[in-house]
Every structure is written in C-alpha cells, then in structure tokens.
Design an enzyme around this catalytic site. Structure first.
Site, PDB file in Angstrom:
ATOM      1  N   GLY A  10       0.724  -1.201  -0.153  1.00  0.00           N
ATOM      2  CA  GLY A  10       0.017   0.091  -0.092  1.00  0.00           C
ATOM      3  C   GLY A  10       0.803   1.334   0.018  1.00  0.00           C
ATOM      4  N   ALA A  11       2.110   1.322  -0.631  1.00  0.00           N
ATOM      5  CA  ALA A  11       3.121   2.031  -0.447  1.00  0.00           C
ATOM      6  C   ALA A  11       2.882   3.437  -1.318  1.00  0.00           C
ATOM      7  CB  ALA A  11       4.426   1.665  -0.687  1.00  0.00           C
ATOM      8  N   ARG A  13       0.312   5.545  -1.820  1.00  0.00           N
ATOM      9  CA  ARG A  13      -0.005   6.954  -1.370  1.00  0.00           C
ATOM     10  C   ARG A  13      -0.357   6.568   0.064  1.00  0.00           C
ATOM     11  NH1 ARG A  13      -6.159   6.335  -4.251  1.00  0.00           N
ATOM     12  NH2 ARG A  13      -6.891   5.352  -2.373  1.00  0.00           N
ATOM     13  N   TYR A 157     -15.364  -4.215   6.761  1.00  0.00           N
ATOM     14  CA  TYR A 157     -14.096  -3.495   7.273  1.00  0.00           C
ATOM     15  C   TYR A 157     -13.736  -3.917   8.434  1.00  0.00           C
ATOM     16  CZ  TYR A 157     -10.565   0.118   7.462  1.00  0.00           C
ATOM     17  OH  TYR A 157      -9.333   0.934   7.830  1.00  0.00           O
ATOM     18  N   ILE A 190      -7.424   9.263   9.912  1.00  0.00           N
ATOM     19  CA  ILE A 190      -6.261   9.732   9.166  1.00  0.00           C
ATOM     20  C   ILE A 190      -6.773  10.329   8.105  1.00  0.00           C
ATOM     21  CG2 ILE A 190      -4.105   9.061   8.717  1.00  0.00           C
ATOM     22  CD1 ILE A 190      -4.419   8.237  11.589  1.00  0.00           C
TER      23      ILE A 190
HETATM   24  P1  NAP Z   1      -5.327   4.801   0.711  1.00  0.00           P
HETATM   25  O1  NAP Z   1      -5.037   6.233   0.687  1.00  0.00           O
HETATM   26  O2  NAP Z   1      -6.588   4.198   0.204  1.00  0.00           O
HETATM   27  O3  NAP Z   1      -4.204   3.841   0.248  1.00  0.00           O
HETATM   28  C1  NAP Z   1      -4.244   2.598   0.463  1.00  0.00           C
HETATM   29  C2  NAP Z   1      -3.179   1.815  -0.935  1.00  0.00           C
HETATM   30  O4  NAP Z   1      -3.062   0.754  -0.834  1.00  0.00           O
HETATM   31  C3  NAP Z   1      -3.460   2.435  -2.112  1.00  0.00           C
HETATM   32  O5  NAP Z   1      -2.371   2.872  -2.934  1.00  0.00           O
HETATM   33  C4  NAP Z   1      -4.152   1.225  -2.967  1.00  0.00           C
HETATM   34  O6  NAP Z   1      -4.138   1.260  -4.139  1.00  0.00           O
HETATM   35  C5  NAP Z   1      -3.424   0.335  -2.288  1.00  0.00           C
HETATM   36  N1  NAP Z   1      -4.008  -1.014  -2.398  1.00  0.00           N
HETATM   37  C6  NAP Z   1      -5.384  -1.146  -1.947  1.00  0.00           C
HETATM   38  N2  NAP Z   1      -5.660  -2.530  -2.444  1.00  0.00           N
HETATM   39  C7  NAP Z   1      -4.562  -3.096  -2.818  1.00  0.00           C
HETATM   40  C8  NAP Z   1      -4.175  -4.628  -3.160  1.00  0.00           C
HETATM   41  N3  NAP Z   1      -5.075  -5.512  -3.202  1.00  0.00           N
HETATM   42  N4  NAP Z   1      -2.946  -4.656  -3.537  1.00  0.00           N
HETATM   43  C9  NAP Z   1      -1.998  -3.939  -3.247  1.00  0.00           C
HETATM   44  N5  NAP Z   1      -2.194  -2.681  -3.230  1.00  0.00           N
HETATM   45  C10 NAP Z   1      -3.470  -2.147  -2.591  1.00  0.00           C
HETATM   46  O7  NAP Z   1      -5.306   4.153   2.225  1.00  0.00           O
HETATM   47  P2  NAP Z   1      -4.595   4.640   3.476  1.00  0.00           P
HETATM   48  O8  NAP Z   1      -5.707   5.602   4.362  1.00  0.00           O
HETATM   49  O9  NAP Z   1      -3.400   5.059   3.377  1.00  0.00           O
HETATM   50  O10 NAP Z   1      -5.015   3.129   4.376  1.00  0.00           O
HETATM   51  C11 NAP Z   1      -3.712   2.540   4.614  1.00  0.00           C
HETATM   52  C12 NAP Z   1      -4.159   1.598   5.462  1.00  0.00           C
HETATM   53  O11 NAP Z   1      -4.295   2.200   6.944  1.00  0.00           O
HETATM   54  C13 NAP Z   1      -5.355   0.772   5.103  1.00  0.00           C
HETATM   55  O12 NAP Z   1      -4.759  -0.775   5.594  1.00  0.00           O
HETATM   56  C14 NAP Z   1      -6.443   1.353   5.975  1.00  0.00           C
HETATM   57  O13 NAP Z   1      -7.415   0.241   6.294  1.00  0.00           O
HETATM   58  C15 NAP Z   1      -5.477   1.537   7.334  1.00  0.00           C
HETATM   59  N6  NAP Z   1      -6.213   2.711   8.043  1.00  0.00           N
HETATM   60  C16 NAP Z   1      -6.616   3.824   7.412  1.00  0.00           C
HETATM   61  C17 NAP Z   1      -7.160   4.827   8.449  1.00  0.00           C
HETATM   62  C18 NAP Z   1      -7.475   6.196   7.896  1.00  0.00           C
HETATM   63  O14 NAP Z   1      -8.238   6.878   8.480  1.00  0.00           O
HETATM   64  N7  NAP Z   1      -7.078   6.747   6.608  1.00  0.00           N
HETATM   65  C19 NAP Z   1      -7.585   4.640   9.482  1.00  0.00           C
HETATM   66  C20 NAP Z   1      -7.259   3.291  10.179  1.00  0.00           C
HETATM   67  C21 NAP Z   1      -6.520   2.341   9.504  1.00  0.00           C
HETATM   68  P3  NAP Z   1      -5.257   1.558  -5.201  1.00  0.00           P
HETATM   69  O15 NAP Z   1      -5.668   2.690  -5.127  1.00  0.00           O
HETATM   70  O16 NAP Z   1      -4.924   1.081  -6.592  1.00  0.00           O
HETATM   71  O17 NAP Z   1      -6.321   0.597  -4.525  1.00  0.00           O
END
Ligand code: NAP
Length: 253
Positions: A10-11, A13, A157, A190
């Site tokens: 998930g690197a 963004r 989720y 976040i």
């Molecule tokens: P994000 O902005 O949506 O970034 C996630 C990244 O993971 C995207 O680049 C996405 O690519 C990639 N990804 C998704 N599915 C994938 C797959 N099957 N294989 C490879 N790459 C994949 O999300 P984030 O907010 O940074 O979240 C990162 C992590 O933190 C997640 O596990 C999320 O559940 C967790 N988290 C986030 C929050 C929050 O408030 N943001 C809070 C708690 C936990 P695509 O765009 O191509 O899908």
C-alpha cells in the site's frame, strides 16, 4: 552502503507512502508494493530524489498466487527481507446498513485486508526464518481503531481489521523463537485519499470533540510509530499494539 530491505504494501499513497518515505530516511531500501502504478512511481521518485533506494512492484495482494513472484522480485533486487509493513487495505465499497452487506463486498474487503495480508505475511515469515541473517527483523501490520470500535455501516471492514489483530498475536507467538518482532498499529481517523469522501463528516465530528487531541491524524503520525518499532531491535516488545488515534480509543465516562 548495504541498506536493510523493507517491504511496504500500500506504499503508493496515504499511510503506506509516508511509511516508505520515513523508513527510507532512516537508511532502509524500500520495495514499494501496490496496485496503483501512477502514484507508486511518484513515491518511488521521491525516495530516489532524496538519495534513497527503492523498487516499485506492481501487484494485487489479494492474488495470493502472485505472492511468490512479488517476494522474488523484491529479494532479487534487495536481498533478505528484514521488515514487512502491511499497509495495503481497502474500505467497504459502500457504507451501508449491516443488513444489506453483499457477499461480493464482504469477499473483496476480506480478500485484500485479511486473506491477502495473512498469506503475504506467511510467505515473508518463511523467508525470514530461512534467512541466515540474525539481525533484527520485524513485521508491522496497520489495522485500525475498528479492530475494537464498531462502525455499523462498515461491518466487513471492521471484521477484517479485527482479524488482523488476531493475526498479529498468532504470528508474534509463532515467530518469537526466531526473534522476529510482530506488531500492530491501530490508526484512528487519518487524512488520506481513503477518508476523502467522508472528510467533511469527520471535520464536523472532530470539531465537536470526537478526538481528544482535536485534529485529524496524518500519515506521518503513523509512519513515526512504525519507525519506533523498526529503527532498533524491539523483538522483546513482540505482540505490542500501538494506537495512533489522538486518544480516540480511550474509554471515557
Ligand atoms: P489509501 O489512501 O486508500 O491507500 C491505500 C493504498 O493501498 C492505495 O495505494 C491502494 O491502491 C493500495 N491497495 C489497495 N488494495 C491493494 C491491493 N489489493 N494490492 C496492493 N495494493 C493495494 O488508504 P490509507 O488511508 O493510506 O490506508 C492505509 C492502511 O491504513 C489501510 O490498511 C487502512 O485500512 C488503514 N487505516 C486507514 C485509516 C484512515 O483513516 N485513513 C484509519 C485506520 C486504518 P489502489 O488505489 O490501486 O487501490
């Protein structure tokens, strides 16, 4: 310089990109694993421009049959894997009533967040155990406050993240004898592309006092917590959970 290899999923963004940049700053070479090539190459460029070393490996971690290829590509480039950071995750495709969740939505969230992450962790663990290196190694999984706190319109989720919490405990026990630390980080709210659609709702709720620290968390907040866990040998802390949520998960009266 022989930098230790860290795989970050998930690197491209958000939180994963911030973790990759932070770990690069402390001297690690980074295998950036993500399905988003456009943003992934931007993160790659930022690391290279700042003097770091990186490789972008395009992948979908829900495709377990592709894990061997992903790991081989990373190791062929960077040697033994010292750190795995499980950041890739997706939100529920639709925020809806628990009574309306469809099997497809359930399966796709589980497939990435839990099944994909579990089997990648399993495959990397085997590589780590088989490695002759005895330097500190660690696996860090980004779960969520939703491991504990229920959001009823994102049931699948929440369930996937609770599963990751148990996954962390299980791998911590299984890998303890190998001196591999296994950790869980639980972010709160976040500001990333994932939360873009609900940003105004959370702006309001944060202004009303939902988060004791009174602000959104940022990807850098999560990245700093990962750095604490991997910068030195923390294997004796195995199984530890770190909340990165501005106090959101503290029970109040
Ligand atoms: P994000 O902005 O949506 O970034 C996630 C990244 O993971 C995207 O680049 C996405 O690519 C990639 N990804 C998704 N599915 C994938 C797959 N099957 N294989 C490879 N790459 C994949 O999300 P984030 O907010 O940074 O979240 C990162 C992590 O933190 C997640 O596990 C999320 O559940 C967790 N988290 C986030 C929050 C929050 O408030 N943001 C809070 C708690 C936990 P695509 O765009 O191509 O899908």
């Amino acid at each position: 310089m022989n930098r230790p290899l860290s795989i970050v999923t998930g690197a491209s963004r958000g939180i994963g990109a911030a973790i990759a940049l932070e770990l690069s700053k402390i001297g690690m070479k980074i295998a950036l694993l993500d399905s988003d090539k456009i943003n992934g190459l931007k993160t790659y460029g930022e690391i290279i421009d700042s003097g770091g070393e990186a490789i972008f490996v395009e992948c979908d971690i829900s495709k377990v049959e592709d894990h061997k290829r992903i790991i081989q590509e990373a190791m062929h480039w960077g040697g033994d894997i010292r750190f795995l950071i499980n950041g890739a995750g997706i939100s529920s495709p639709v925020r809806d009533d628990l009574l309306k969740i469809q099997p497809d939505a359930f399966d796709s969230v589980m497939g990435v967040n839990l099944r994909g992450t579990f089997f990648l962790t399993q495959a990397v663990s085997i590589q780590m155990i088989n490695s002759s290196s005895r330097e500190n190694r660690a696996i860090v999984t980004i779960s969520s406050v939703n491991t504990d706190q229920a959001t009823v319109d994102r049931g699948e989720y929440c369930i996937s993240k609770t599963g990751l919490s148990m996954m962390t405990k299980l791998f911590a026990l299984r890998l303890a004898a190998h001196n591999i630390g296994v950790f869980e980080i639980r972010p709160g709210i976040i500001r990333t592309p994932m939360t873009e659609k609900v940003a105004s709702k959370y702006d309001k709720r944060i202004a009303e006092g939902l988060v004791p620290v009174s602000r959104w968390g940022y990807p850098a907040d999560v990245a700093k917590a990962v750095k604490v866990l991997v910068a030195e040998d923390t294997s004796f802390l195995t199984g530890t959970v770190i909340n990165v949520d501005g106090g959101l998960s503290i029970p109040t009266l």
